[in-house]
Scaffold this motif. Structure first.
Motif, PDB file in Angstrom:
ATOM      1  N   UNK A   1       0.783  -1.258  -0.124  1.00 22.52           N
ATOM      2  CA  UNK A   1      -0.088   0.045  -0.141  1.00 22.52           C
ATOM      3  C   UNK A   1       0.785   1.531  -0.329  1.00 22.52           C
ATOM      4  N   UNK A   2       2.412   0.680   0.491  1.00 22.86           N
ATOM      5  CA  UNK A   2       3.032   2.764   0.054  1.00 22.86           C
ATOM      6  C   UNK A   2       3.265   2.000  -1.478  1.00 22.86           C
ATOM      7  N   UNK A   3       4.471   3.324  -1.791  1.00 18.09           N
ATOM      8  CA  UNK A   3       4.758   4.051  -2.851  1.00 18.09           C
ATOM      9  C   UNK A   3       5.349   2.813  -3.300  1.00 18.09           C
ATOM     10  N   UNK A   4       5.396   2.927  -4.612  1.00  9.15           N
ATOM     11  CA  UNK A   4       6.136   0.937  -5.255  1.00  9.15           C
ATOM     12  C   UNK A   4       7.382   1.775  -6.100  1.00  9.15           C
ATOM     13  N   UNK A   5       7.368   1.149  -6.965  1.00 11.34           N
ATOM     14  CA  UNK A   5       9.027   1.057  -7.839  1.00 11.34           C
ATOM     15  C   UNK A   5       8.454   2.298  -9.017  1.00 11.34           C
ATOM     16  N   UNK A   6       8.838   3.454  -9.000  1.00 10.36           N
ATOM     17  CA  UNK A   6       8.406   4.091  -9.946  1.00 10.36           C
ATOM     18  C   UNK A   6       8.615   3.672 -11.702  1.00 10.36           C
ATOM     19  N   UNK A   7       9.243   2.333 -12.287  1.00 10.20           N
ATOM     20  CA  UNK A   7       8.977   2.075 -12.813  1.00 10.20           C
ATOM     21  C   UNK A   7       8.020   0.923 -13.484  1.00 10.20           C
ATOM     22  N   UNK A   8       7.212   0.765 -12.000  1.00  9.95           N
ATOM     23  CA  UNK A   8       6.412  -0.410 -11.959  1.00  9.95           C
ATOM     24  C   UNK A   8       6.312  -1.645 -11.537  1.00  9.95           C
ATOM     25  N   UNK A   9       5.193  -2.128 -11.139  1.00 12.95           N
ATOM     26  CA  UNK A   9       5.393  -3.998 -10.349  1.00 12.95           C
ATOM     27  C   UNK A   9       6.884  -4.578 -11.143  1.00 12.95           C
TER      28      UNK A   9
ATOM     29  N   UNK B   1       3.139  11.077 -12.981  1.00 14.60           N
ATOM     30  CA  UNK B   1       2.850   9.976 -12.630  1.00 14.60           C
ATOM     31  C   UNK B   1       2.757   9.176 -11.396  1.00 14.60           C
ATOM     32  N   UNK B   2       4.186   8.925 -11.054  1.00 12.90           N
ATOM     33  CA  UNK B   2       5.446   8.045  -9.627  1.00 12.90           C
ATOM     34  C   UNK B   2       4.815   6.911 -10.694  1.00 12.90           C
ATOM     35  N   UNK B   3       4.138   6.324 -10.035  1.00 13.65           N
ATOM     36  CA  UNK B   3       3.538   5.300 -10.347  1.00 13.65           C
ATOM     37  C   UNK B   3       2.334   4.779 -11.206  1.00 13.65           C
ATOM     38  N   UNK B   4       1.769   3.900 -12.139  1.00 13.75           N
ATOM     39  CA  UNK B   4       0.706   3.061 -12.087  1.00 13.75           C
ATOM     40  C   UNK B   4       0.216   2.957 -10.860  1.00 13.75           C
ATOM     41  N   UNK B   5      -1.580   2.832 -10.880  1.00 16.30           N
ATOM     42  CA  UNK B   5      -2.022   1.861  -9.316  1.00 16.30           C
ATOM     43  C   UNK B   5      -1.199   1.016  -9.646  1.00 16.30           C
ATOM     44  N   UNK B   6      -1.514   0.009  -8.212  1.00 15.58           N
ATOM     45  CA  UNK B   6      -0.432  -0.906  -8.054  1.00 15.58           C
ATOM     46  C   UNK B   6      -1.882  -2.344  -7.903  1.00 15.58           C
ATOM     47  N   UNK B   7      -3.030  -2.034  -7.885  1.00 15.91           N
ATOM     48  CA  UNK B   7      -4.113  -2.783  -7.833  1.00 15.91           C
ATOM     49  C   UNK B   7      -3.599  -3.529  -9.303  1.00 15.91           C
ATOM     50  N   UNK B   8      -3.901  -2.876  -9.891  1.00 12.17           N
ATOM     51  CA  UNK B   8      -3.824  -2.372 -11.984  1.00 12.17           C
ATOM     52  C   UNK B   8      -3.110  -3.763 -11.615  1.00 12.17           C
ATOM     53  N   UNK B   9      -1.762  -3.571 -11.872  1.00 10.95           N
ATOM     54  CA  UNK B   9      -0.468  -4.831 -11.748  1.00 10.95           C
ATOM     55  C   UNK B   9      -0.433  -5.535 -11.507  1.00 10.95           C
ATOM     56  N   UNK B  10      -0.962  -5.251 -10.100  1.00 16.58           N
ATOM     57  CA  UNK B  10      -0.433  -7.281  -9.876  1.00 16.58           C
ATOM     58  C   UNK B  10      -1.906  -7.920 -10.142  1.00 16.58           C
ATOM     59  N   UNK B  11      -3.123  -7.689 -10.639  1.00 13.73           N
ATOM     60  CA  UNK B  11      -3.847  -8.053 -11.347  1.00 13.73           C
ATOM     61  C   UNK B  11      -3.970  -8.354 -13.052  1.00 13.73           C
ATOM     62  N   UNK B  12      -2.712  -7.725 -13.317  1.00 16.39           N
ATOM     63  CA  UNK B  12      -2.781  -8.149 -14.442  1.00 16.39           C
ATOM     64  C   UNK B  12      -0.863  -9.109 -14.737  1.00 16.39           C
ATOM     65  N   UNK B  13      -0.363  -9.003 -13.830  1.00 16.55           N
ATOM     66  CA  UNK B  13       0.678  -9.855 -13.697  1.00 16.55           C
ATOM     67  C   UNK B  13      -0.340 -11.012 -12.832  1.00 16.55           C
ATOM     68  N   UNK B  14      -0.616 -11.110 -11.969  1.00 13.81           N
ATOM     69  CA  UNK B  14      -1.200 -12.140 -12.302  1.00 13.81           C
ATOM     70  C   UNK B  14      -2.150 -12.994 -12.796  1.00 13.81           C
ATOM     71  N   UNK B  15      -3.113 -12.659 -13.396  1.00 12.19           N
ATOM     72  CA  UNK B  15      -3.314 -12.798 -15.179  1.00 12.19           C
ATOM     73  C   UNK B  15      -2.681 -13.578 -16.357  1.00 12.19           C
ATOM     74  N   UNK B  16      -1.696 -12.782 -16.180  1.00  8.49           N
ATOM     75  CA  UNK B  16      -0.522 -13.598 -17.013  1.00  8.49           C
ATOM     76  C   UNK B  16       0.612 -14.696 -17.216  1.00  8.49           C
TER      77      UNK B  16
END
Length: 503
Positions: free
Chosen positions: A177-185, A377-392
């Motif tokens: 829930x804290x700030x994440x990597x700027x480049x993304x998950x 934008x600092x980084x893209x919303x993390x929940x969307x990234x987590x979901x996409x990674x799990x889906x892939x």
């Protein structure tokens, strides 16, 4: 006539800039719309005839007609036989006002007036007319035939996606829930790198992948980082207006390069614009023609970039939806001089509301791109990234692509068959090898702007080729999307389109 000419003199300055890259009919549309919204032209006020205004401005009758037709279609003016052209009494902007709220503008106080002081970029954006081809698929309304750039959302497995999103929210989000990597998950960046390395012939590591809020954000970032105001940027002509806007917003001068049957003509680009600093291209599936860039042009473009110390923005949209054989290797995979910035997005593969795109940049460019991300934008919303990674990871991504590729191939075939059946020789179609749209070429006697407008009156959404062309187009055409419409809608849409063609 004198009365109508007097009405024109009371408007804002309508002088058109012939050196500007925006077409003249769009400039005129923009100036008239601004005059209407600012109150310089009042509801019910008579406008000059198309012939009179064309004479006053020294432009063609078609230019004025196109501007008037667009204003009329959007509800800013009304045209009635025997009564001429008038400013509409009810403007589109007033439809969303609460009842009882007047549309008349009062004199601004000092605080309101202060908001009108904009940067040069802000003033340019205010003056620019809306980009119709972008707005066509940015509307949050149900898709109609033949809107471009939209996948079939009815065929997306949202229940499956929601289950994964809920699982990620329960099991992972608390710890992230804290700030994440700027480049993304990072696991998502690994999945993207593996996918494009295998399917697109890209050569990259996960560290070169930067997650951004969609392809348009990637274009904007790249333009601002790689160009100085006044630099020349090659663009395909005709081509994608979203890329042109990103380049213009960075202060670039657009250098339109014609597209041939082999893709962007590098030889012409070198002759006409030898000082080019960047080239924006869609080599795997040129927008809007659907042409695939020939290997000779790919090599020539890479050689030019190396010799000129220039950059190449490779927009690889729709690359997963290739209908004959495997997707072609990306331009980035042939680049040995590290001059290519590769841009991809999940908007058309999954769904547009998922604002996840990505850049793959040469290692020396990673730090400046990340620095720019940190200030935007600092980084893209993390929940969307987590979901996409799990889906892939679960294999759903590739399964979905295979299923949708078959679906879109069938729709492409049906659209081509329906066009040939209903329109015969009135429209010439070259079947695209990939993507969610096709080009239909019109006979020289037909004006694509007028045809698109008549189709719009029938409830169709079609982009005229001339709207995507810098300067005059040698031949008119219609861009027809088939991704978001089913078989019945395609057949009904073609019949509606056929009804506007002259018999």
């Amino acid at each position: 006539m004198a009365k109508r000419r007097q009405a024109l003199q009371n408007t804002a300055d309508l002088a058109l800039d012939r050196t500007f890259t925006m077409p003249l009919h769009r400039q005129l549309y923009d100036r008239l719309r601004h005059a209407i919204l600012s109150g310089q032209l009042h509801p019910g006020q008579v406008l000059p005839s198309t012939r009179a205004l064309a004479s006053d401005l020294g432009i063609s009758l078609n230019t004025v007609s196109h501007a008037y037709e667009q204003l009329c279609a959007e509800g800013y003016i009304e045209r009635k036989v025997g009564q001429g052209t008038r400013v509409a009494y009810d403007l589109p902007e007033t439809f969303f006002l609460p009842r009882g709220v007047s549309q008349r503008k009062t004199a601004p106080d000092e605080s309101t007036h202060a908001t009108l002081f904009l940067s040069h970029l802000g003033e340019d954006l205010t003056r620019q007319a809306p980009v119709s081809s972008i707005q066509t698929y940015l509307r949050p309304t149900p898709s109609r035939a033949f809107r471009t750039g939209i996948p079939d959302l009815r065929a997306f497995p949202f229940q499956q996606w929601n289950q994964i999103a809920a699982h990620c929210a329960r099991s992972m989000l608390r710890n992230m829930a804290a700030y994440q990597e700027i480049a993304g998950y990072y696991p998502l960046r690994e999945m993207i790198a593996n996918h494009v390395n295998i399917t697109r012939g890209v050569h990259c590591q996960a560290e070169q992948v930067i997650i951004v809020p969609g392809a348009q954000a990637a274009l904007d970032m790249a333009a601002r980082l790689l160009l100085n105001p006044g630099d020349l940027a090659w663009v395909e002509n005709p081509g994608y207006l979203g890329a042109q806007r990103a380049l213009l917003n960075a202060g670039a001068q657009l250098a339109p390069i014609p597209v041939t049957s082999e893709g962007i003509n590098v030889e012409i680009g070198q002759k006409r614009y030898p000082q080019g600093r960047l080239a924006y291209v869609t080599p795997s599936h040129q927008f809007p023609s659907g042409i695939t860039m020939h290997l000779s042009q790919r090599i020539a473009l890479l050689q030019w970039a190396k010799q000129a110390n220039a950059w190449i923005l490779e927009d690889d949209y729709d690359s997963d939806y290739r209908f004959s054989g495997r997707p072609l290797d990306a331009l980035q995979g042939l680049d040995l001089a590290q001059r290519v910035i590769y841009i991809g997005t999940f908007s058309k593969v999954l769904f547009p509301a998922l604002r996840i795109g990505y850049l793959i940049v040469p290692p020396p460019l990673v730090p400046p791109f990340l620095s720019l991300c940190s200030s935007t934008h600092i980084h893209v919303p993390i929940l969307d990234q987590l979901t996409l990674e799990a889906w892939m990871t679960k294999g759903y991504f590739l399964r979905h692509i295979r299923r949708m590729r078959d679906l879109y191939a069938a729709r492409r075939a049906l659209l081509i068959e329906s066009l040939q059946k209903e329109l015969g020789g009135s429209i010439e179609v070259q079947p695209p090898q990939a993507g969610l749209h096709l080009m239909g070429w019109l006979p020289p006697t037909l004006d694509d702007q007028q045809m698109a407008q008549q189709a719009a009156n029938c409830g169709l959404e079609i982009i005229p080729l001339s709207a995507l062309t810098l300067g005059s187009s040698q031949r008119g055409g219609l861009v027809l999307g088939y991704g978001a419409v089913n078989e019945q809608e395609i057949q009904a849409g073609v019949r509606q389109l056929a009804s506007v063609f002259p018999s």
